[in-house]
Design a protein around this motif. Structure first.
Motif, PDB file in Angstrom:
ATOM      1  N   TRP A 138      19.696  37.403 -16.369  1.00 56.72           N
ATOM      2  CA  TRP A 138      19.329  38.766 -16.720  1.00 56.72           C
ATOM      3  C   TRP A 138      19.728  39.075 -18.161  1.00 56.72           C
ATOM      4  CZ3 TRP A 138      16.550  42.829 -15.966  1.00 56.72           C
ATOM      5  CH2 TRP A 138      16.966  44.086 -16.376  1.00 56.72           C
ATOM      6  N   ALA A 139      20.883  38.593 -18.596  1.00 53.72           N
ATOM      7  CA  ALA A 139      21.331  38.832 -19.966  1.00 53.72           C
ATOM      8  C   ALA A 139      20.361  38.215 -20.972  1.00 53.72           C
ATOM      9  CB  ALA A 139      22.743  38.273 -20.169  1.00 53.72           C
ATOM     10  N   SER A 140      19.830  37.028 -20.655  1.00 57.11           N
ATOM     11  CA  SER A 140      18.877  36.389 -21.558  1.00 57.11           C
ATOM     12  C   SER A 140      17.555  37.142 -21.577  1.00 57.11           C
ATOM     13  CB  SER A 140      18.640  34.935 -21.134  1.00 57.11           C
ATOM     14  OG  SER A 140      19.850  34.189 -21.215  1.00 57.11           O
ATOM     15  N   ALA A 141      17.101  37.607 -20.411  1.00 65.15           N
ATOM     16  CA  ALA A 141      15.834  38.334 -20.362  1.00 65.15           C
ATOM     17  C   ALA A 141      15.907  39.635 -21.145  1.00 65.15           C
ATOM     18  CB  ALA A 141      15.449  38.615 -18.906  1.00 65.15           C
ATOM     19  N   GLU A 142      17.083  40.222 -21.211  1.00 69.47           N
ATOM     20  CA  GLU A 142      17.231  41.490 -21.932  1.00 69.47           C
ATOM     21  C   GLU A 142      17.040  41.322 -23.437  1.00 69.47           C
ATOM     22  OE1 GLU A 142      20.062  44.602 -19.774  1.00 69.47           O
ATOM     23  OE2 GLU A 142      21.104  42.751 -20.300  1.00 69.47           O
ATOM     24  N   ARG A 143      16.973  40.089 -23.891  1.00 67.63           N
ATOM     25  CA  ARG A 143      16.761  39.877 -25.319  1.00 67.63           C
ATOM     26  C   ARG A 143      15.397  40.388 -25.778  1.00 67.63           C
ATOM     27  NH1 ARG A 143      17.717  33.911 -27.025  1.00 67.63           N
ATOM     28  NH2 ARG A 143      16.108  33.648 -25.458  1.00 67.63           N
ATOM     29  N   ILE A 144      14.447  40.499 -24.850  1.00 72.01           N
ATOM     30  CA  ILE A 144      13.129  40.966 -25.242  1.00 72.01           C
ATOM     31  C   ILE A 144      12.958  42.466 -25.007  1.00 72.01           C
ATOM     32  CG2 ILE A 144      12.139  38.713 -24.745  1.00 72.01           C
ATOM     33  CD1 ILE A 144      10.950  39.887 -22.213  1.00 72.01           C
ATOM     34  N   GLY A 152      14.076  25.563  -7.658  1.00 72.22           N
ATOM     35  CA  GLY A 152      13.575  26.889  -7.372  1.00 72.22           C
ATOM     36  C   GLY A 152      12.802  27.493  -8.521  1.00 72.22           C
ATOM     37  N   GLY A 153      12.619  26.762  -9.639  1.00 73.41           N
ATOM     38  CA  GLY A 153      11.859  27.290 -10.763  1.00 73.41           C
ATOM     39  C   GLY A 153      12.732  27.533 -11.974  1.00 73.41           C
ATOM     40  N   ALA A 154      12.129  28.127 -12.991  1.00 75.87           N
ATOM     41  CA  ALA A 154      12.865  28.418 -14.216  1.00 75.87           C
ATOM     42  C   ALA A 154      13.938  29.459 -13.935  1.00 75.87           C
ATOM     43  CB  ALA A 154      11.911  28.903 -15.297  1.00 75.87           C
ATOM     44  N   VAL A 155      15.137  29.198 -14.400  1.00 74.22           N
ATOM     45  CA  VAL A 155      16.253  30.115 -14.182  1.00 74.22           C
ATOM     46  C   VAL A 155      16.635  30.728 -15.521  1.00 74.22           C
ATOM     47  CG1 VAL A 155      18.647  30.327 -13.436  1.00 74.22           C
ATOM     48  CG2 VAL A 155      17.080  28.829 -12.195  1.00 74.22           C
ATOM     49  N   VAL A 156      16.413  32.002 -15.656  1.00 74.87           N
ATOM     50  CA  VAL A 156      16.751  32.734 -16.871  1.00 74.87           C
ATOM     51  C   VAL A 156      17.626  33.912 -16.472  1.00 74.87           C
ATOM     52  CG1 VAL A 156      15.871  33.970 -18.871  1.00 74.87           C
ATOM     53  CG2 VAL A 156      14.580  32.063 -17.930  1.00 74.87           C
ATOM     54  N   ILE A 213      -1.899  37.662 -21.926  1.00 79.08           N
ATOM     55  CA  ILE A 213      -1.521  36.945 -23.143  1.00 79.08           C
ATOM     56  C   ILE A 213      -0.149  37.413 -23.616  1.00 79.08           C
ATOM     57  CG2 ILE A 213      -2.105  36.513 -25.547  1.00 79.08           C
ATOM     58  CD1 ILE A 213      -3.914  35.089 -23.625  1.00 79.08           C
ATOM     59  N   LEU A 214       0.075  38.714 -23.593  1.00 76.29           N
ATOM     60  CA  LEU A 214       1.382  39.247 -23.988  1.00 76.29           C
ATOM     61  C   LEU A 214       2.480  38.739 -23.056  1.00 76.29           C
ATOM     62  CD1 LEU A 214       0.480  42.959 -24.858  1.00 76.29           C
ATOM     63  CD2 LEU A 214       1.232  41.192 -26.456  1.00 76.29           C
ATOM     64  N   VAL A 215       2.191  38.707 -21.759  1.00 80.60           N
ATOM     65  CA  VAL A 215       3.191  38.214 -20.801  1.00 80.60           C
ATOM     66  C   VAL A 215       3.546  36.764 -21.110  1.00 80.60           C
ATOM     67  CG1 VAL A 215       3.560  37.585 -18.384  1.00 80.60           C
ATOM     68  CG2 VAL A 215       2.616  39.829 -18.959  1.00 80.60           C
ATOM     69  N   GLY A 216       2.545  35.936 -21.393  1.00 78.46           N
ATOM     70  CA  GLY A 216       2.815  34.547 -21.726  1.00 78.46           C
ATOM     71  C   GLY A 216       3.667  34.400 -22.973  1.00 78.46           C
ATOM     72  N   ILE A 217       3.412  35.225 -23.974  1.00 77.53           N
ATOM     73  CA  ILE A 217       4.200  35.176 -25.208  1.00 77.53           C
ATOM     74  C   ILE A 217       5.641  35.584 -24.935  1.00 77.53           C
ATOM     75  CG2 ILE A 217       4.485  36.207 -27.490  1.00 77.53           C
ATOM     76  CD1 ILE A 217       1.431  36.444 -27.614  1.00 77.53           C
ATOM     77  N   PHE A 218       5.815  36.653 -24.181  1.00 79.98           N
ATOM     78  CA  PHE A 218       7.168  37.155 -23.932  1.00 79.98           C
ATOM     79  C   PHE A 218       7.959  36.205 -23.041  1.00 79.98           C
ATOM     80  CE2 PHE A 218       5.376  41.707 -24.485  1.00 79.98           C
ATOM     81  CZ  PHE A 218       5.287  41.483 -25.840  1.00 79.98           C
ATOM     82  N   VAL A 219       7.275  35.540 -22.091  1.00 78.83           N
ATOM     83  CA  VAL A 219       7.962  34.555 -21.268  1.00 78.83           C
ATOM     84  C   VAL A 219       8.456  33.401 -22.134  1.00 78.83           C
ATOM     85  CG1 VAL A 219       7.598  32.803 -19.490  1.00 78.83           C
ATOM     86  CG2 VAL A 219       6.820  35.128 -19.111  1.00 78.83           C
ATOM     87  N   ALA A 220       7.631  32.993 -23.104  1.00 79.28           N
ATOM     88  CA  ALA A 220       8.051  31.920 -24.010  1.00 79.28           C
ATOM     89  C   ALA A 220       9.246  32.347 -24.851  1.00 79.28           C
ATOM     90  CB  ALA A 220       6.889  31.520 -24.911  1.00 79.28           C
ATOM     91  N   VAL A 221       9.282  33.610 -25.237  1.00 83.76           N
ATOM     92  CA  VAL A 221      10.423  34.123 -26.002  1.00 83.76           C
ATOM     93  C   VAL A 221      11.674  34.169 -25.135  1.00 83.76           C
ATOM     94  CG1 VAL A 221      11.352  36.152 -27.185  1.00 83.76           C
ATOM     95  CG2 VAL A 221       8.989  35.448 -27.592  1.00 83.76           C
TER      96      VAL A 221
END
Length: 463
Positions: free
Chosen positions: A119-125, A113-117, A96-104
């Motif tokens: 590294w700089a954007s992922a570091e926001r969490i 090839g899938g969702a492209v996010v 559940i936490l993983v799903g929430i953080f992925v949405a954030v």
């Protein structure tokens, strides 16, 4: 001075999963005053029993009046109180936490090839574990499980992080590497490409790799880094504006086609082959999804298809035309029992058009007679004829035909209408799609009427 505190019994019991109510439906208040720490509650007026598991809370005897402790303890009172309630956020399951953080984290729409996010954007969490220590594992999993590096600066920061925390490199499963400077002709492209290859080399458990435009100078170390992995998914879309900027060569294709691959997608754009070289591939028993977009060299495509054993999805676009349909048919033999969705489009340039159609039947007239699992088929009009409608597999529910060249095999004729209306042909087809700019509205309407008589939905550019 009296110390007065009001205790709502219902709230105290609900905190323990219990419920205590008065017979008249009202909530019972128990007051305690300084000098009188005890007060009594008549159990006969309560409609629900009190669990013995909360006797410590009430601190009363087994029989007789119960003792109610105040909610707010005096500062000098050392008696133990009830344990603190855990916050809901502390106890949420990992998934559940993983799903929430992925949405954030995810702020961009999915691409090839899938969702492209990035590294700089992922570091926001990355600040989320500072809010709650119970979130640490889930937040770190989201940050490192799928990493997209755009440019050398992002790659350098990522590799420095892995050097400081080597264990985090083992979390990475999906990696995208791309250099914006390469696509834009930047001067630092080679240095950035080296940083991106270094990032790939530092992640031992990567099984999904997507390659965007990179400088051609890193071709050799890139191939070495790929060879050291056991990839399941490889998406190579480094197509730029000129064949001279192509990342991979024809001889690299067998090296990229690892036996462990389940998905292989490539844009392969090179100069036309000066000589035909048929590469040799290892058996690709695990490959279920193959997509190739080829301009120039294409001699490897048919041997690659032939090397598969359990292919389910095939998507081929070639800017050329095969001279021998029998060769095409032979390459599809291993896929007869497994292939479900197939797109096969040949679109030769004007300079390569033969000027006339070969005298022999098109390739898919032969292939369809031996196909068993086809569900969705998209073909160029040069690779199928009207005669193929008589041998469509019973599993096929959608047939799309695109007329791209000036020499189509599949075109409107009275034979097409007669075939569609022939009651001896057991059509199971649900949808027939024709994309041909040369069909007139009258021809489209005649075909639609014939299809409707067989329960087939007809779709055309002329609606």
């Amino acid at each position: 001075m009296h110390i007065k505190s009001t205790l709502l019994v219902r709230q105290r019991y609900e905190a323990m999963g219990e419920c205590l109510g008065a017979s008249d439906g009202s909530e019972r208040l128990i007051e305690t005053r300084g000098g009188q720490r005890e007060d009594t509650l008549d159990l006969q007026r309560c409609t629900q029993p009190i669990s013995t598991s909360v006797n410590w809370l009430l601190n009363g005897p087994a029989h007789g009046p119960l003792t109610i402790r105040p909610t707010h303890w005096p500062q000098n009172d050392t008696r133990p109180g009830p344990p603190p309630r855990r916050q809901m956020a502390d106890t949420l399951p990992f998934h559940i936490l993983v799903g929430i953080f992925v949405a954030v984290r995810d702020q961009t729409p999915p691409s090839r090839g899938g969702a492209v996010v990035s590294w700089a954007s992922a570091e926001r969490i990355r600040h989320l574990p500072l809010v709650c220590s119970a979130w640490l594992d889930a937040a770190r999993f989201v940050i490192y499980r799928s990493v997209a590096l755009f440019g050398g600066t992002s790659a350098a920061r990522f590799t420095r992080t892995l050097e400081d925390f080597p264990q985090r490199a083992h979390i990475v499963r999906s990696l995208l590497i791309s250099d914006d400077d390469t696509a834009n002709g930047g001067r630092d492209a080679e240095e950035h490409g080296q940083q991106l290859i270094k990032a790939l080399s530092m992640c031992p458990n990567v099984d999904t790799l997507q390659i965007r435009p990179l400088p051609t100078s890193v071709r050799v170390p890139l191939l070495a880094a790929i060879a050291a992995k056991r990839l399941k998914v490889l998406v190579c879309v480094p197509r730029l504006n000129t064949p001279e900027s192509a990342m991979f060569h024809l001889e690299d294709i067998p090296m990229l086609s690892q036996p462990s691959l389940e998905v292989l997608e490539m844009d392969f754009w090179t100069s036309p082959e000066s000589r035909i070289v048929l590469p040799t591939f290892q058996p690709l028993a695990a490959l279920t999804h193959l997509a190739m977009n080829c301009s120039g060299a294409h001699s490897f495509v048919l041997p690659l298809i032939f090397a598969t054993k359990s292919l389910k999805v095939l998507d081929i676009y070639i800017e050329a035309m095969y001279d021998d349909p029998a060769e095409v048919a032979r390459s599809f033999v291993p896929t007869q029992a497994t292939l479900q969705r197939c797109t096969f489009i040949t679109n030769p340039s004007l300079a390569n058009l033969p000027g006339h159609l070969p005298p022999f039947p098109p390739s898919f007239d032969r292939i369809l007679a031996h196909s068993h699992q086809r569900e969705h088929l998209t073909l160029g009009a040069t690779d199928i004829s009207v005669a193929a409608l008589r041998c469509l597999p019973g599993s096929l529910h959608t047939l799309e035909i695109e007329s791209i060249t000036d020499f189509p095999h599949f075109e409107f004729s009275d034979t097409l209408i007669d075939t569609l209306l022939d009651p001896s042909i057991p059509f199971t087809l649900r949808t027939l799609v024709i994309r041909d700019d040369f069909w007139t509205p009258q021809e489209v309407e005649r075909t639609r009427t014939a299809c409707a008589g067989r329960g087939i939905e007809f779709v055309s550019d002329w609606q």
